[in-house]
Design a protein around this motif. Structure first.
Motif, PDB file in Angstrom:
ATOM      1  N   ILE A   3       0.839  -1.204   0.000  1.00  0.00           N
ATOM      2  CA  ILE A   3       0.000   0.000   0.000  1.00  0.00           C
ATOM      3  C   ILE A   3       0.869   1.247   0.000  1.00  0.00           C
ATOM      4  N   ALA A   4       1.961   1.218   0.773  1.00  0.00           N
ATOM      5  CA  ALA A   4       2.876   2.365   0.811  1.00  0.00           C
ATOM      6  C   ALA A   4       3.431   2.662  -0.581  1.00  0.00           C
ATOM      7  N   LYS A   5       3.826   1.624  -1.315  1.00  0.00           N
ATOM      8  CA  LYS A   5       4.376   1.825  -2.661  1.00  0.00           C
ATOM      9  C   LYS A   5       3.314   2.372  -3.615  1.00  0.00           C
ATOM     10  N   HIS A   6       2.068   1.948  -3.415  1.00  0.00           N
ATOM     11  CA  HIS A   6       0.979   2.507  -4.228  1.00  0.00           C
ATOM     12  C   HIS A   6       0.865   4.016  -3.996  1.00  0.00           C
ATOM     13  N   PHE A   7       0.866   4.435  -2.728  1.00  0.00           N
ATOM     14  CA  PHE A   7       0.731   5.859  -2.418  1.00  0.00           C
ATOM     15  C   PHE A   7       1.962   6.657  -2.872  1.00  0.00           C
ATOM     16  N   ILE A   8       3.131   6.031  -2.862  1.00  0.00           N
ATOM     17  CA  ILE A   8       4.333   6.716  -3.369  1.00  0.00           C
ATOM     18  C   ILE A   8       4.137   7.063  -4.846  1.00  0.00           C
ATOM     19  N   LYS A   9       3.592   6.120  -5.627  1.00  0.00           N
ATOM     20  CA  LYS A   9       3.332   6.390  -7.052  1.00  0.00           C
ATOM     21  C   LYS A   9       2.309   7.513  -7.217  1.00  0.00           C
ATOM     22  N   VAL A  10       1.229   7.450  -6.414  1.00  0.00           N
ATOM     23  CA  VAL A  10       0.162   8.448  -6.522  1.00  0.00           C
ATOM     24  C   VAL A  10       0.706   9.844  -6.244  1.00  0.00           C
ATOM     25  N   TYR A  11       1.434  10.010  -5.149  1.00  0.00           N
ATOM     26  CA  TYR A  11       1.852  11.358  -4.744  1.00  0.00           C
ATOM     27  C   TYR A  11       3.089  11.842  -5.493  1.00  0.00           C
ATOM     28  N   SER A  12       3.928  10.927  -5.964  1.00  0.00           N
ATOM     29  CA  SER A  12       5.035  11.351  -6.827  1.00  0.00           C
ATOM     30  C   SER A  12       4.479  11.949  -8.112  1.00  0.00           C
ATOM     31  N   SER A  13       3.440  11.331  -8.645  1.00  0.00           N
ATOM     32  CA  SER A  13       2.799  11.844  -9.857  1.00  0.00           C
ATOM     33  C   SER A  13       2.091  13.164  -9.575  1.00  0.00           C
ATOM     34  N   LYS A  14       1.352  13.220  -8.471  1.00  0.00           N
ATOM     35  CA  LYS A  14       0.589  14.431  -8.155  1.00  0.00           C
ATOM     36  C   LYS A  14       1.498  15.637  -7.975  1.00  0.00           C
ATOM     37  N   TYR A  15       2.605  15.444  -7.257  1.00  0.00           N
ATOM     38  CA  TYR A  15       3.489  16.576  -6.951  1.00  0.00           C
ATOM     39  C   TYR A  15       4.658  16.680  -7.915  1.00  0.00           C
ATOM     40  N   MET A  16       4.584  15.893  -9.028  1.00  0.00           N
ATOM     41  CA  MET A  16       5.560  15.984 -10.114  1.00  0.00           C
ATOM     42  C   MET A  16       6.989  15.821  -9.615  1.00  0.00           C
ATOM     43  N   LYS A  17       7.177  14.760  -8.825  1.00  0.00           N
ATOM     44  CA  LYS A  17       8.504  14.448  -8.298  1.00  0.00           C
ATOM     45  C   LYS A  17       8.949  13.097  -8.837  1.00  0.00           C
ATOM     46  N   ALA A  18      10.266  12.908  -8.894  1.00  0.00           N
ATOM     47  CA  ALA A  18      10.798  11.623  -9.336  1.00  0.00           C
ATOM     48  C   ALA A  18      10.330  10.531  -8.372  1.00  0.00           C
ATOM     49  N   LEU A  19      10.047   9.365  -8.934  1.00  0.00           N
ATOM     50  CA  LEU A  19       9.525   8.266  -8.126  1.00  0.00           C
ATOM     51  C   LEU A  19      10.611   7.723  -7.206  1.00  0.00           C
ATOM     52  N   PRO A  20      10.475   7.920  -5.876  1.00  0.00           N
ATOM     53  CA  PRO A  20      11.523   7.438  -4.954  1.00  0.00           C
ATOM     54  C   PRO A  20      11.311   5.972  -4.580  1.00  0.00           C
ATOM     55  N   GLU A  21      12.379   5.341  -4.133  1.00  0.00           N
ATOM     56  CA  GLU A  21      12.306   3.983  -3.608  1.00  0.00           C
ATOM     57  C   GLU A  21      12.221   4.045  -2.082  1.00  0.00           C
TER      58      GLU A  21
ATOM     59  N   LEU B 256      -1.384   5.799   7.020  1.00  0.00           N
ATOM     60  CA  LEU B 256      -0.289   5.467   6.104  1.00  0.00           C
ATOM     61  C   LEU B 256      -0.325   6.367   4.879  1.00  0.00           C
ATOM     62  N   GLN B 257      -1.501   6.637   4.358  1.00  0.00           N
ATOM     63  CA  GLN B 257      -1.642   7.500   3.183  1.00  0.00           C
ATOM     64  C   GLN B 257      -1.059   8.885   3.437  1.00  0.00           C
ATOM     65  N   TYR B 258      -1.452   9.512   4.549  1.00  0.00           N
ATOM     66  CA  TYR B 258      -0.967  10.859   4.834  1.00  0.00           C
ATOM     67  C   TYR B 258       0.509  10.862   5.226  1.00  0.00           C
ATOM     68  N   THR B 259       0.995   9.767   5.824  1.00  0.00           N
ATOM     69  CA  THR B 259       2.427   9.655   6.133  1.00  0.00           C
ATOM     70  C   THR B 259       3.250   9.631   4.853  1.00  0.00           C
ATOM     71  N   ILE B 260       2.803   8.849   3.877  1.00  0.00           N
ATOM     72  CA  ILE B 260       3.529   8.756   2.609  1.00  0.00           C
ATOM     73  C   ILE B 260       3.425  10.066   1.828  1.00  0.00           C
ATOM     74  N   GLU B 261       2.260  10.693   1.840  1.00  0.00           N
ATOM     75  CA  GLU B 261       2.126  11.971   1.125  1.00  0.00           C
ATOM     76  C   GLU B 261       3.124  12.987   1.658  1.00  0.00           C
ATOM     77  N   ARG B 262       3.203  13.093   2.987  1.00  0.00           N
ATOM     78  CA  ARG B 262       4.142  14.043   3.584  1.00  0.00           C
ATOM     79  C   ARG B 262       5.579  13.680   3.242  1.00  0.00           C
ATOM     80  N   ALA B 263       5.907  12.388   3.286  1.00  0.00           N
ATOM     81  CA  ALA B 263       7.268  11.944   2.997  1.00  0.00           C
ATOM     82  C   ALA B 263       7.666  12.277   1.563  1.00  0.00           C
ATOM     83  N   VAL B 264       6.753  12.050   0.619  1.00  0.00           N
ATOM     84  CA  VAL B 264       7.047  12.342  -0.786  1.00  0.00           C
ATOM     85  C   VAL B 264       7.278  13.843  -0.980  1.00  0.00           C
TER      86      VAL B 264
END
Length: 451
Positions: free
Chosen positions: A329-347, A368-376
Motif C-alpha cells: 500500500i505504501a508503494k501505491h501511495f508513493i506512485k500516486v503522490y510522486s505523480s501528483k506533486y511531479m517528483k521523481a519516483l523514490p524507492e 499510512l496514506q498521509y504519512t507517505i504523502e508528507r514523505a514524498v
C-alpha cells in the motif's frame, strides 16, 4: 490563463480567511472579490463571470444540508458550468473535498494552507480553465480511486467474500476500525455487482443531526420546514436502482434507527411534507467502527435493525494485522503522490520498510496514506528513508493495541525507544532523559536494536 489577468471570487464566512486571501492575491491578479455569504452567489455570478472561484466547504449559517460546499458548488455549476472552482476545506473535511472533484471542482486546498501551495493550485486551475470539461492532467491521478490492495491471507478471505456476495442483493455490514478502508470495500462490492452501472451513493449517517436525518435520506417538499426553499431528492431516491452505502451507522440514535427500519421493511419512503409513498429499489451496504458485540445492545442499537442490515458481514482487519500489505500500500501511495506533486519516483530503503512494518498504525490505511504523502513532499533524495517517515501525532496508541502488539519485552523496549526519539526529533539527550537512562545506555540500545 495567466494569474495576473484573472478575476477571482472568494466565498467564505470566515473574515480572517477572506482578508488573508485578499492580501495574498490583490497584487497578483486583475480583480479579486470576496463575500462571506454564499446566498449572494447567484447575484454575484449573474452580474459577471469569474475566471476562478474559491469556495468554502462549510458555512456557519446556510442551507442545512450538512454538505453546504457541495450544495453551493452545484449552484455555481448551474449558473456558470465552465467555472474553475477550488474548494476550501479543513483537515477533517478531506473526504467531502475529494467528492467535490467528482462533482465538478477543479481542486481543493486544506486550511491552514501555505501561500506558495495555494498560488500553485490557483495557477494550475487557471491553466486548465477553458479546456474540455472533465479533462484532467495525466500527471494528476485521482487519489480517491484507491484500489483495494492486499496479498495477505486475511485480505484473500475478504476478496473471496466480495466475489461471492457482490452479484447478490444481500445487505452487507462492513465492520472495522477507522481508516481501514471500509468505504473501498463497499465500492468494490458495487463495482462487481449487477448494479454497477447504477448510482453508488454514500452517506455518513453518523454525522447527521436529528433534524437533517429524514431530509437527507428521504428528501423533502418545498415548504416542509422553514429553510425548505425547494424540493429535495433524498439519498434513498438518488440511489434507486443502485447501491446505498450508509457509513458510521453505529452512531445513529434509536429514533433514527426506527425510521430507517421502517423504510427498509416497506421499501418505500415518504418525503417530508408529503403523504405520497415512493417505492425505492436499493442494495444496502452499511459500515461501522463499533464492534458487533457492542452494537448488539438493546440500549444502543435495535437488534431487529441489525438483522435487517447484516445478511452478510465483512470484518476489515486493522493495517497492523496485514503484514506485507503495509509495504504494498505504501508503494501505491508513493506512485500516486510522486505523480501528483511531479517528483521523481523514490524507492523505499530497507530501514524505511522496517520502520513501516514495526509501527502499529492506529490510524490504519488513512494514516499510512498521509504519512507517505508528507514523505514524498518533503524527501530530498531518490530514496525515502526512515527519517522521512513521520507518523501522525494526532493518533494515539490505545491500550488494546499495546496489549496485542507489545507482549514481547524486547519489542516493547525497541518500540518505546523509537517513539521517544521520534517525539524529540532525534535529540538523544532529551530522549535519554525521558527514558530515565544515560546517553551511553541509550546508544548501546540503539546499536543493539539497529535503530
Amino acid at each position: 490563463m495567466q494569474l495576473k489577468h484573472a478575476s477571482v471570487l472568494v466565498i467564505d464566512d470566515d473574515p480572517d480567511v477572506l482578508t488573508a486571501v485578499r492580501l495574498l492575491l490583490k497584487p497578483k491578479v486583475r480583480e479579486i472579490v470576496t463575500d462571506k455569504n454564499p446566498e449572494n452567489i447567484p447575484s454575484l455570478l449573474g452580474a459577471k463571470k469569474y475566471d476562478l472561484i474559491l469556495l468554502d466547504m462549510n458555512f456557519k449559517s446556510s442551507i442545512n444540508t450538512g454538505n453546504e460546499g457541495l450544495f453551493w458548488l452545484g449552484k455555481v455549476k448551474q449558473l456558470h458550468p465552465q467555472a474553475s472552482v477550488i474548494m476550501i476545506t479543513a483537515y477533517g473535511g478531506i473526504d467531502l473535498a475529494v467528492r467535490s472533484l467528482k462533482e465538478g471542482a477543479s481542486d481543493f486546498v486544506v486550511k491552514p494552507w501555505q501561500n506558495e501551495k495555494l498560488l500553485v493550485t490557483i495557477e494550475e486551475s487557471l491553466e486548465q480553465h477553458g479546456k474540455a470539461p472533465g479533462r484532467r492532467k495525466a500527471s494528476q491521478p485521482e487519489e480517491d480511486s484507491i484500489p483495494v490492495i492486499g496479498e495477505s491471507e486475511v485480505m484473500d478471505d475478504i476478496f473471496y467474500k466480495i466475489k461471492k456476495i457482490a452479484p447478490t442483493d444481500a445487505n452487507i455490514l462492513i465492520l472495522g476500525e477507522n481508516g481501514t478502508g471500509k468505504d473501498l470495500i463497499a465500492q468494490a462490492i458495487h463495482r462487481q455487482s449487477l448494479r454497477k452501472d447504477k448510482p453508488f451513493i454514500k452517506v455518513d449517517v453518523g454525522a447527521l443531526t436529528e433534524s437533517l436525518f429524514e431530509s437527507e435520506l428521504f428528501g423533502h417538499k418545498k415548504g416542509a420546514f422553514t429553510d425548505a426553499r425547494e424540493d429535495r431528492t433524498g439519498r434513498f431516491e438518488a440511489a434507486n436502482g443502485g447501491t446505498l452505502f450508509l457509513d458510521e451507522i453505529g452512531n445513529i440514535s434509536l429514533q433514527q434507527q426506527a425510521k430507517l427500519l421502517s423504510v427498509l421493511q416497506n421499501r418505500q419512503i415518504q418525503k417530508l411534507g408529503s403523504n405520497d409513498p415512493i417505492p425505492v429499489d436499493i442494495r444496502l451496504i452499511c459500515a461501522t467502527n463499533v464492534p458487533l458485540q457492542e452494537l448488539a445492545s438493546d440500549s444502543r442499537f435495535r437488534k431487529d435493525l441489525i438483522y435487517r442490515i447484516n445478511t452478510v458481514e465483512i470484518m476489515v482487519p486493522p493495517l497492523r494485522k496485514r503484514g506485507n500489505d503495509i509495504v504494498l500500500i505504501a508503494k501505491h501511495f508513493i506512485k500516486v503522490y510522486s505523480s501528483k506533486y511531479m517528483k521523481a519516483l523514490p524507492e523505499l530503503d530497507n530501514r524505511a520498510i522496517d520502520k513501516l512494518m514495526q509501527y502499529h498504525f492506529p490510524g490504519n490505511v488513512r494514516e499510512l496514506q498521509y504519512t507517505i504523502e508528507r514523505a514524498v513532499i518533503m524527501a530530498e533524495g531518490s530514496c525515502l528513508t526512515a527519517s522521512d517517515l513521520i507518523f501522525s501525532p494526532i493518533e494515539s496508541v490505545s491500550s488494546k493495541v499495546q496489549q496485542e502488539e507489545d507482549t514481547n519485552l524486547e519489542n516493547l523496549e525497541k518500540n518505546t525507544i523509537m517513539r521517544v526519539i521520534e517525539k524529540h526529533q532525534g535529540n538523544i539527550s532529551r530522549a535519554a532523559k525521558e527514558l530515565g537512562i544515560t546517553r551511553t545506555a541509550l546508544y548501546r540500545r540503539l546499536s543493539k536494536y539497529d535503530i
